[in-house]
Enzyme design. Sequence first.
Site, PDB file in Angstrom:
ATOM      1  N   ASP A  99      -3.222  10.590  -3.630  1.00 57.78           N
ATOM      2  CA  ASP A  99      -4.145  10.503  -4.624  1.00 57.78           C
ATOM      3  C   ASP A  99      -4.803  11.738  -5.017  1.00 57.78           C
ATOM      4  OD1 ASP A  99      -5.111  10.330  -1.872  1.00 57.78           O
ATOM      5  OD2 ASP A  99      -7.130   9.354  -2.613  1.00 57.78           O
ATOM      6  N   GLU A 166      -6.490   8.062   0.011  1.00 58.03           N
ATOM      7  CA  GLU A 166      -7.204   8.929   1.198  1.00 58.03           C
ATOM      8  C   GLU A 166      -8.371   9.126   0.996  1.00 58.03           C
ATOM      9  OE1 GLU A 166      -8.772  11.754   3.706  1.00 58.03           O
ATOM     10  OE2 GLU A 166      -8.241  12.130   1.540  1.00 58.03           O
ATOM     11  N   GLU A 167      -8.619   9.677  -0.409  1.00 52.04           N
ATOM     12  CA  GLU A 167     -10.059  10.142  -0.685  1.00 52.04           C
ATOM     13  C   GLU A 167     -11.010   9.065  -0.607  1.00 52.04           C
ATOM     14  OE1 GLU A 167     -10.571  13.151  -0.904  1.00 52.04           O
ATOM     15  OE2 GLU A 167      -8.718  14.210  -1.495  1.00 52.04           O
TER      16      GLU A 167
END
Length: 440
Positions: A99, A166-167
Amino acid sequence: MMRILWAAAAALALSVPAAAQTEALGGEVGKQMPSLMEIYKDLHANPELSFMEVRSAGILAAEARKLGFQVTEKVGGTGIVAVMKNGPGPVVLVRADMDGLPVTEQTGLAGASKIRVTTKEGVETGVMHACGHDTHMTAWIGVARLMAANKDKWSGTLVMIGQPAEERGAGARMMLEDGLYTRFPKPQYALAFHDAAQFPAGMIGYTPGYALANVDSVDITVKGLGGHGAYPQTTKDPIVLASRIVGALQTLVSREISPLDSAVVTVGSFHAGAKHNIISDEAKLQLTVRSYTDEVRDHLLDGIARIAKGEAIAAGIPEDKMPVVSVDRNEFTPSTFNTPEFTEEMATFLKGRFSDQRVVQMPPVMGGEDFSRFGREDKSIKSLIIWVGGVPRAEYDAAKKEGRTLPSLHSPFWAPEANTVIATATEALTAMTMKLMPKQ
Ligand SMILES: [Zn+2]
Ligand SMILES: [Zn+2]
């Protein structure tokens, strides 16, 4: 100039004696670089926000399929799993996150992202690979190509995953919940890398043990009784109460946690009120709370709830208007623990390959990374995430000389020397993976 740097790095790597199994890798990576850089430029110009990594996942899936991997898409949202079974031996997982971030790129580079979107929250924003996940995906493709080309030199099962979100601290959990370790071979080893904005391009950093922190997001709604600013005696002022809470929260880390443990309680947002002469009836606080161990994490989260309630009682707030403290469990990122002996073993191997100067131990940081979940899921899994430096050497030296701070990850100015990051990461991850799966 970048090509010269890479040539120097490659020459350095090749001058070091390495095991016959992976000896030729440096040259093979060099041959892949022009094509990998084309993929990188495309990924960089077309970043996608968390949970929306459809195009990026498609590129990874198509590449892996061409190489003979068995590819499954839509694992945990937009995640992909690519499996290559190559005889008996261990299962090794290699992960890239996919991402981008809601950041408007300001590097001024020719290939800068021009993508703009409106988020679910209705905010119009630019999108940028400001964390460098585009280098992660490109090196992932590099590893897949090299592992497929060298099938005669290793034995075992390679599981390569493209992870979403992931963020948001959600993607790894979503893939695991969607059966990553039950529908696909469960690994004995998990590997990944992250680009690094604090040291020169081509350097490799490793941290045995705790490397990144537990990250919790906490919201506190402080309630009061509103009224006229000229008659405070008729109100319960939530701004004064919330200010007291912010002050008291500072004692959690300074007075309640051992000085030898690491912890952060940051109040990053404080919103209340609308006008000079009105005492509002609510204040809202947003906190980021960080730690390494579960014990410290529990102490901080319990302490925040206790302090908020205690201060409200001291302020005479009625029972039905106690502060509401909520922890967003969905966006919790557990701390990253690199299996210590395994990390030392891999570091020694990488030093032999890249030199002691290029591979250095780094102190842990209080940032977060949900790669941690792949190892935490089962304590028998040995896991390691390494750092690969991305700052162009000349820029690093100049900044050091002038006492200038360099752009960090997530900065709109973060411009890693992508070819060096990708080449170094591809070679390091492939070499480690092959070492873990010797020919039987
Ligand atoms: Zn990030
Ligand atoms: Zn990242």
